[in-house]
Design an enzyme around this catalytic site. Sequence first.
Site, PDB file in Angstrom:
ATOM      1  CD  GLU A 117     100.317 -57.849  66.441  1.00 26.32           C
ATOM      2  OE1 GLU A 117     101.454 -58.144  66.025  1.00 26.32           O
ATOM      3  OE2 GLU A 117      99.273 -58.412  66.049  1.00 26.32           O
ATOM      4  NE  ARG A 118      96.038 -55.421  67.277  1.00 32.76           N
ATOM      5  CZ  ARG A 118      95.669 -54.619  66.264  1.00 32.76           C
ATOM      6  NH1 ARG A 118      95.582 -53.308  66.422  1.00 32.76           N
ATOM      7  NH2 ARG A 118      95.421 -55.130  65.091  1.00 32.76           N
ATOM      8  CG  ASN A 157     101.362 -61.832  64.361  1.00 32.74           C
ATOM      9  OD1 ASN A 157     100.861 -62.864  63.914  1.00 32.74           O
ATOM     10  ND2 ASN A 157     100.635 -60.772  64.666  1.00 32.74           N
ATOM     11  CD  GLU A 170      95.099 -62.293  62.503  1.00 31.14           C
ATOM     12  OE1 GLU A 170      94.085 -61.608  62.629  1.00 31.14           O
ATOM     13  OE2 GLU A 170      96.033 -62.285  63.328  1.00 31.14           O
ATOM     14  NE  ARG A 192      87.953 -63.893  62.041  1.00 31.98           N
ATOM     15  CZ  ARG A 192      88.475 -62.697  62.329  1.00 31.98           C
ATOM     16  NH1 ARG A 192      88.863 -61.903  61.350  1.00 31.98           N
ATOM     17  NH2 ARG A 192      88.573 -62.293  63.580  1.00 31.98           N
ATOM     18  CE  LYS A 225      92.998 -64.521  69.335  1.00 29.54           C
ATOM     19  NZ  LYS A 225      92.945 -63.364  68.416  1.00 29.54           N
ATOM     20  CG  ASP A 270      90.643 -60.824  67.645  1.00 27.99           C
ATOM     21  OD1 ASP A 270      91.179 -61.419  68.594  1.00 27.99           O
ATOM     22  OD2 ASP A 270      91.233 -60.027  66.915  1.00 27.99           O
ATOM     23  CD  GLU A 314      95.391 -66.175  72.680  1.00 27.29           C
ATOM     24  OE1 GLU A 314      95.952 -67.211  72.299  1.00 27.29           O
ATOM     25  OE2 GLU A 314      95.311 -65.147  71.977  1.00 27.29           O
ATOM     26  CD  GLU A 340      93.209 -56.262  69.132  1.00 23.54           C
ATOM     27  OE1 GLU A 340      93.592 -57.261  69.780  1.00 23.54           O
ATOM     28  OE2 GLU A 340      93.111 -56.267  67.891  1.00 23.54           O
ATOM     29  CD1 TRP A 364      90.332 -59.559  58.750  1.00 23.91           C
ATOM     30  CD2 TRP A 364      91.878 -58.590  57.477  1.00 23.91           C
ATOM     31  NE1 TRP A 364      91.450 -60.358  58.779  1.00 23.91           N
ATOM     32  CE2 TRP A 364      92.414 -59.787  58.009  1.00 23.91           C
ATOM     33  CE3 TRP A 364      92.682 -57.802  56.640  1.00 23.91           C
ATOM     34  CZ2 TRP A 364      93.722 -60.226  57.722  1.00 23.91           C
ATOM     35  CZ3 TRP A 364      93.987 -58.236  56.361  1.00 23.91           C
ATOM     36  CH2 TRP A 364      94.498 -59.434  56.904  1.00 23.91           C
TER      37      TRP A 364
END
Lengths: 734, 734
Positions: free
Chosen positions: A194-195, A237, A318, A363, A387, A392, A414, A420, A575
Amino acid sequence: MLPLTIWFRDWIRPAWPAAVLALAALVGPVPAQAEDGYALWLRYAEAGAGRGPEAPRVSQLTTPDATPTQRATRDELLRGLRGLQGRAPTLAGRIDRTGALLVGTPQSLPAIARLALDLGDLGQAGYLIRSTRVDGHPATVVAANTDVGALYGAFAFLGLLQTGQPIANLDLREAPRIERRVLNHWDDLDRHVERGYAGQSIWDWHRLPGWRDPRYTDYARANASIGINGTVLNNVNANADVLTPMYLEKVAALADIFRPWGIRVYLSARFSAPIEIGGLQTADPLDPAVQRWWQAKAEEIYAAIPDFGGFLVKANSEGQPGPQDYGRSHADGANLLADALAPYGGIVMWRAFVYSHDEPDDRHKQAYTEFVPHDGAFRDNVIVQVKNGAIDFQPREPFHPLFGAMPKTPLMMEFQITKEYLGFSTHLAYLGPLYEEVLRADTQVRGEGATVARVIDGSLDRDVPGRSALTGIAGVANIGTDRNWSGSHFDQANWYAYGRLAWSPERSSRDIAEEWTRMTFGNDPAVVAPIVGMMMGSREAVVDYTGALGLHHLMGRGHHYGPGPWVEGGPRADWTSVYYHRATRSGIGFDRSRRGSDAVSQYAPPVADVFDDPDRVPESLLLWFHHVPWDRPMASGRPLWDELVHHYDRGVATVRSMRETWAGLDGRIDAERHAQVAAFLAIQAQEAQWWRDASIAYFQSISGRPLPDGIAPPTHPLADYQSLEFPHAPGDTR
Amino acid sequence: MLPLTIWFRDWIRPAWPAAVLALAALVGPVPAQAEDGYALWLRYAEAGAGRGPEAPRVSQLTTPDATPTQRATRDELLRGLRGLQGRAPTLAGRIDRTGALLVGTPQSLPAIARLALDLGDLGQAGYLIRSTRVDGHPATVVAANTDVGALYGAFAFLGLLQTGQPIANLDLREAPRIERRVLNHWDDLDRHVERGYAGQSIWDWHRLPGWRDPRYTDYARANASIGINGTVLNNVNANADVLTPMYLEKVAALADIFRPWGIRVYLSARFSAPIEIGGLQTADPLDPAVQRWWQAKAEEIYAAIPDFGGFLVKANSEGQPGPQDYGRSHADGANLLADALAPYGGIVMWRAFVYSHDEPDDRHKQAYTEFVPHDGAFRDNVIVQVKNGAIDFQPREPFHPLFGAMPKTPLMMEFQITKEYLGFSTHLAYLGPLYEEVLRADTQVRGEGATVARVIDGSLDRDVPGRSALTGIAGVANIGTDRNWSGSHFDQANWYAYGRLAWSPERSSRDIAEEWTRMTFGNDPAVVAPIVGMMMGSREAVVDYTGALGLHHLMGRGHHYGPGPWVEGGPRADWTSVYYHRATRSGIGFDRSRRGSDAVSQYAPPVADVFDDPDRVPESLLLWFHHVPWDRPMASGRPLWDELVHHYDRGVATVRSMRETWAGLDGRIDAERHAQVAAFLAIQAQEAQWWRDASIAYFQSISGRPLPDGIAPPTHPLADYQSLEFPHAPGDTR
């Protein structure tokens, strides 16, 4: 492509006839190694520029070989010195000449014990490097309290040679400021990353444990060389299957390979694993059967992997399962796992990147809102992973408001190493300045100087009663099966910079860039300075051409490839792009001021006051915190709209300039790497133009404002950009 | 790891001092190239065994360089000769010494024209290699009618050197028997490879066309070296996006790279593309708008790729769209595309691997039933692509009954190189004998000698009036991003053998194995013989341990990993194992005799008579065609049940023996490759045992029969084997 003749020059000096040199030249091309990037910054391929024949050399090596780590250290020194000096030193039990190198601990090497060095402040991972005399001969000693400390010292010594620094009169002491320096692999069990933009996952799960790819060892070497001491093998995930016996056997094989290099494995744990692989009806953290299941699982894991690091958990975010599914808190969830791991010394890294199914007003605020009330409620072996910013991993974000807001709880940074949001692996964007900007940001929670770095290294809140001493930092890896590991040669620098800053969060990203460049492309000053210059301006170029002045989250939906400022609709507003830029005919920006979402109030008052005031907030964050008119005058004297267009153009121009710089290095860099970087810069130039054109076309359609004089209009109509689709772009979430 | 000192020996002979040799030894290890398998069979790394200093060497090279193919040929010769001889020959315009090599065509090289060679029967791809005299000096000439023919001849000449054959007194003529020698990549646009066990797709679609990975050129070199002249880039389970302008630009970039190497690109076309990317409401082949759409698409493709090869189509099979969706025939569908491509010289490869949503009584019969009625109805530029057997690439199948049954229609063989059913990439299984067995099978449709090879090379039916002269052969590639291309070193041999048999379908698979071994592992007789021995027995070992005597389709569901003879239920019976083995308490096997499904009658009568008779059918196919009692006496004297168990045990024993053989080669093969092969053989031994144990446990549960005396029972109870799940196994269909 170069070393053969260089080696010969080393060897034939002073007595070999010129004919031998000619012979060596005729034999070529026989590259000592292909310059395909596989060797990373550990090429060991040439002597430092300016290191003439009179430069000190390591003549003898004295180092123990009783343990796997000691043997790894010795072999790395032999490999490195052989490459850098043209021949390996002799392995010597006793020192009988100038130029010996001694590497070890007082326990492992009596000669080091006899030196009675002060190693008290070096801890479990630090080392010192000192020029001294041993048995009457000038020598260099690399000493530490542990085998792994000595390994780190060995890499540091090699680094001096690699970067062309003098090795006489050394007196260095280094110890890491952060204890857990971890990579997070977002790698799925079917090898999708992922990414990920560098091929597949390097974990060949299907062929493990039977096939132990030598690449795993090279991975460990590279990480150890920059001080990384932990790796989370699977995606946050997470799939619960990784906790089944079949996979634990594979994980144990990797742990065995990594252990000599001081690297522990961790796993992302799926919170609902007790249901999915345990046959339970619930994963409620307060259910005794669930607790017993995790205890038994921990026992099983530690039987196979005695130094297992612990779990990373993404919960109630998520769509991932978590304690809130049972009306429990994040602390309940984290403590469940922490209690299971505690008997074995394992830890839980519990991610704060959460947002619920219910869309909040902003958010930006949610992690703070959810986590601050639990400050002090986590077990000592829990660390909350935050993060760098609240949205993000955007090209620029203000530091996350959680930093400094949970003094009783260790917080782990993080960072994202994989790009990404910064052009995948084809855009040259050195992230050192991004990391540095965040680490040096001053939370001001305890007056000035309360930097984010001091939050995560624990020094800021060391005096808080009962606070756990855990410290940590995580980087989301950019590593894959691509031959050069990171997808591009320059993305290796981001892995490297992450590791170096994890060890020393106060270091300068420019110094790190120079160090990496010397190790990766050589010490020729005509190469080093231009490359460092390119690197240092590259991240700001991405900010400029993707959206400056605090704009964020403007990329294509899902895959995040290319511009998508027009993205709207879909399952949830946060999103989309329009949620974040909020552009209208009259203005643009997300009002997070006290008159808006009030996200600013999650920062300490002195910071909040600055962010809240459109005249005081840094222009680079203006639209992050404020909705302002298109004609607002900026520091440059231009109105906002003109300033934004100026930034788009500047980003494109910077990429053009990078291409010119790189073209000028033709012939000074091996052809193989030069060609790939040149091809990628051409892609970047094209895509920067695309970002610029699409963004200007879109925002102009909203603002209705004319382009400033002399500014080129977008190449295509807006609808053309909006029609582009990339259903097979790499790295998407599945 | 070896060439440096070898090169030096070449160079220093006779006059250099021993000290120089010592020097060369000291410098090491500097491998000229890592033995990681990337170089495939083109290592060019050592002189052939037995080629002493007196062996003839190429001293001068005369070859034109006016075209891309000519330059590729010259560069390959320089690279190869430099590696094999220690130094490259000089490029010479005129011949002035012994040992010149002339490579070209009468048109490209006047010196070849002057030789007035008879090239009449060499066609567009053939070549001759002849020892002769040029300008009074002994020389070797490689001549052809085309640049690509000369390229093939150059590779053939290098092959002589690589395999240690003499190069004096040469007089060779070679021309391919089959025109289209094609790889089929089952590669998706997101780089997943269906039935791929060697990493991701090597097509980096996202970074194309901007980044032209040098690996693409090495891919083309490798294919050209074995005569492959076409490649279908994408999966037969096709995504229509590959036909959009964005992807065609990427395809064109690959075509540009491949063109100098004589390789044309083809694409798998999704039959419903006019709907999915064309905005039409139908893909009905008789709809004029659909016809116009394909005509326009062909025009667009050929504008970008003037030598585009054509389309491969999987239609009305396993859920793919096709002409039957509109009540049209396969001929209607194929002709639609053929008419669109015809103006540009393109062809359609229409797959006969079809089966409908309605389950037939025996899937074995379906392709024949559907296609034979259309014999003669296809356009001249259509070729029907038929898998080697009627089920699906099993370790052993009888030849497909379509071969010989459509005399008016060119049929193309489809072999599978990737080992979907033969142990993925970790099992050593050389497929040469499988290919050979099929190619040499005698259809007897026109009396004896009507081999499958003669069906596909067109020689059998050349006299049929109006028959198209197209010929072709396809291999489903086993190529991926793994460093060694094929996932394992030995799987490279299957790519190699496919190419060699595509060129010369009558060749012996043993000769090919020896040739490949010499090129890949060197000419040491103590290496060559044992490796060839391992290879030649390896496919039969897989048959033995996965299910001998004609058993088939017994693997795990979906991913096809490991044993699954118990697989039943699910969406359709012919996707289960029990459908195929039909084991009961009384017997086992699929009755395809005239008393059963009557599939035997799809073969020519003399063949059908043999297959129909359980006493005449080869024992290796007994259970393919017959359901027989467990106690049926076999040729060995054992009852069937005992014989089956014997085969399982023999398969395991053969793998054990391969491990021993390989262990004995330690030190004679570079450590890197030796270690990987050893690790894979260990995996194979474990999995062969698993197949054997699980299969015996299952069939014993059905037959209720005791194990023969002295036979070890399965290690675990049947339920343990049945409980294993592999949701993340590689290569599954998506």
